[in-house]
Design an enzyme around this catalytic site. Structure first.
Site, mmCIF file in Angstrom:
data_model
loop_
_atom_site.group_PDB
_atom_site.id
_atom_site.type_symbol
_atom_site.label_atom_id
_atom_site.label_comp_id
_atom_site.label_asym_id
_atom_site.label_seq_id
_atom_site.Cartn_x
_atom_site.Cartn_y
_atom_site.Cartn_z
ATOM 1 N N ASP A 116 17.795 -1.190 -30.126
ATOM 2 C CA ASP A 116 17.794 -0.017 -28.972
ATOM 3 C C ASP A 116 18.160 -0.905 -27.761
ATOM 4 O O ASP A 116 17.489 -1.261 -26.838
ATOM 5 C CB ASP A 116 16.572 0.824 -28.657
ATOM 6 C CG ASP A 116 16.541 1.614 -27.834
ATOM 7 O OD1 ASP A 116 17.782 1.946 -26.980
ATOM 8 O OD2 ASP A 116 15.601 2.148 -27.335
ATOM 9 N N HIS A 172 11.641 0.898 -29.599
ATOM 10 C CA HIS A 172 10.764 0.280 -28.545
ATOM 11 C C HIS A 172 9.487 -0.351 -29.090
ATOM 12 O O HIS A 172 8.419 -0.724 -28.664
ATOM 13 C CB HIS A 172 10.380 1.363 -27.476
ATOM 14 C CG HIS A 172 11.267 1.945 -26.727
ATOM 15 N ND1 HIS A 172 11.083 2.365 -25.476
ATOM 16 C CD2 HIS A 172 12.603 1.860 -26.784
ATOM 17 C CE1 HIS A 172 12.275 2.716 -24.827
ATOM 18 N NE2 HIS A 172 12.995 2.329 -25.839
ATOM 19 N N HIS A 182 24.420 1.509 -24.575
ATOM 20 C CA HIS A 182 23.760 0.583 -23.427
ATOM 21 C C HIS A 182 23.176 -0.829 -24.112
ATOM 22 O O HIS A 182 22.670 -0.809 -25.074
ATOM 23 C CB HIS A 182 22.549 1.306 -22.703
ATOM 24 C CG HIS A 182 21.417 1.477 -23.699
ATOM 25 N ND1 HIS A 182 20.252 0.936 -23.593
ATOM 26 C CD2 HIS A 182 20.986 2.636 -24.525
ATOM 27 C CE1 HIS A 182 19.408 1.165 -24.457
ATOM 28 N NE2 HIS A 182 19.477 2.604 -24.758
ATOM 29 N N GLU A 195 20.208 1.651 -18.943
ATOM 30 C CA GLU A 195 19.772 3.059 -19.431
ATOM 31 C C GLU A 195 18.485 3.088 -19.473
ATOM 32 O O GLU A 195 17.871 4.345 -19.356
ATOM 33 C CB GLU A 195 20.275 2.876 -20.906
ATOM 34 C CG GLU A 195 20.398 4.486 -21.611
ATOM 35 C CD GLU A 195 19.052 4.877 -22.420
ATOM 36 O OE1 GLU A 195 18.896 5.974 -22.606
ATOM 37 O OE2 GLU A 195 18.228 3.912 -22.455
ATOM 38 N N GLU A 196 17.599 2.481 -19.752
ATOM 39 C CA GLU A 196 16.120 2.476 -20.004
ATOM 40 C C GLU A 196 15.523 2.858 -18.865
ATOM 41 O O GLU A 196 14.203 3.170 -19.104
ATOM 42 C CB GLU A 196 15.418 1.146 -20.705
ATOM 43 C CG GLU A 196 16.041 0.773 -22.161
ATOM 44 C CD GLU A 196 15.442 1.615 -23.299
ATOM 45 O OE1 GLU A 196 14.638 2.423 -23.009
ATOM 46 O OE2 GLU A 196 15.908 1.610 -24.292
ATOM 47 N N ASP A 207 23.729 5.847 -29.066
ATOM 48 C CA ASP A 207 22.179 5.195 -29.142
ATOM 49 C C ASP A 207 21.410 5.294 -30.261
ATOM 50 O O ASP A 207 22.214 5.716 -31.449
ATOM 51 C CB ASP A 207 21.379 6.143 -28.217
ATOM 52 C CG ASP A 207 20.345 5.247 -27.319
ATOM 53 O OD1 ASP A 207 19.914 4.328 -27.887
ATOM 54 O OD2 ASP A 207 20.152 5.436 -26.138
HETATM 55 ZN ZN LIG Z 1 18.326 3.553 -26.000
#
Ligand SMILES: [Zn+2]
Length: 355
Positions: A177, A321, A65, A209-210, A232
């Site tokens: 990410d 994150h 993603h 995706e998130e 991922d």
């Molecule tokens: Zn991810």
């Protein structure tokens, strides 16, 4: 990592790609894909595609993603301060004191996330995690009118961090990410293209995706693959404070190879093929047991249409994150190599029926 790959990685990581606003990154990814793919395209959902050996069988979808977590402007007050919401899941402790880049109709506007200074916080306030509504973005505007000229409601923003090298092949950036996953699947398709594949290989930089694997849902439906591999980032547990976590997540170290997930989200014959390929090609891997649908594109791909033989791979990652996500370049390369070697061995006769 070869210089040409590193240059692309750096260029790709410098793009701004918050969930729902992935077009800039899609452009850079496709430009790179054009160098070897049969064709590339984007769909109306923003997913970017590159296909190699399109007439082959079976159809294999590789998904990473492209979207990263970000912010979005919700309100401009009388004094020209901007209020915002999160695009994706933030640790709120990360946000105060950061600079942001807001992507507007006229380009980037720089801002600073403000909060009342610690000296002025009441005893009780100091102990609490700040709420998003208690933060604001200061772009230096003198009033609402000036701010409104520069920024529109709904403009996306990211924290003002780029790509940098630490040492020992560890690199740090905002948005690994999961632009690193989108990088890996493109690299895997590029390597596989040189191996005379029997399969048709669709690399996809998926969107959204998130906020619920939404781009993988639509792109997998469109491709209708028989095999799908999602890439991922995965949790490395080699940092302080992970002692207990190892019992749940396993002993995952940076530089010790890509993570191969095992569990109900993963097709067992495909899993075996990946692990056997790793062994045959001397590619190190780390196994991660996960008992539910994963929080990755693999969740959507597996249950597309009548079901897809799915695998989930991870690039070990520290500080997920946050704006300082760390990955190891050797893990990145090994992940791409493992995928390429695995799919090069899949032809129309391969069975993925559990037996
Ligand atoms: Zn991810």
């Amino acid at each position: 990592m070869h210089k040409s790959r590193l240059d692309f990685l750096r260029r790709y990581m410098e793009t701004i790609c918050p969930t729902g606003f992935e077009e800039e990154a899609a452009r850079v990814w496709r430009e790179e894909a054009e160098k070897f793919a049969d064709r590339t395209w984007v769909d109306q959902h923003g997913n970017a595609f590159a296909v190699v050996h399109e007439q082959g069988s079976p159809r294999i979808m590789l998904a990473g993603h492209a979207d990263e977590i970000g912010l979005m402007v919700t309100h401009i007050d009388e004094n020209g301060y901007l209020f915002f919401t999160g695009l994706g899941g933030w640790d709120l402790q990360v946000l105060p004191g950061q600079r942001v880049r807001i992507r507007t109709k006229d380009g980037i506007v720089l801002g600073a996330i403000g909060r009342k200074p610690i000296h002025l916080l009441q005893e009780e306030e100091r102990k609490k995690v700040v709420k998003m509504e208690e933060l604001w973005i200061d772009i230096g505007a003198k009033d609402k009118q000036e701010a409104e000229k520069l920024v529109d409601i709904g403009d996306p923003a990211v924290l003002d961090y780029g790509y940098a090298e630490l040492r020992n092949d560890l690199v740090v950036a905002r948005g690994f990410d999961d632009r690193i996953g989108a990088f890996v699947v493109l690299e895997a398709a590029r390597l596989a293209a040189k191996m005379k594949p029997k399969a048709a290989i669709y690399a996809v930089a998926t969107t959204q995706e998130e906020i619920g694997v939404r781009g993988a849902t639509t792109s997998a439906y469109g491709i209708d693959p028989q095999v799908g591999i999602a890439v991922d980032v995965g949790f490395a547990t080699d940092t302080p404070g992970m002692g207990e976590e190892k019992k749940r997540t396993g002993d995952i170290k940076m530089g010790h190879g890509p993570i191969v997930t095992r569990g109900p989200n993963v097709n067992t014959p495909l899993y075996k093929r990946i692990v056997e390929t790793a062994k045959a090609k001397s590619i190190p891997v780390q196994i991660h047991a996960y008992p539910r649908p994963t929080g990755t594109d693999g969740r959507a791909i597996q249950t597309t249409r009548a079901g897809v033989a799915t695998a989930v791979l991870g690039v070990p990652n520290r500080y997920m994150h946050s704006p300082v996500e760390v990955v190891h370049l050797e893990d990145v390369e090994n992940c791409a190599k493992l995928i390429a070697e695995t799919i090069a061995g899949i032809d129309g006769k391969a069975s993925f029926l559990p037996s």
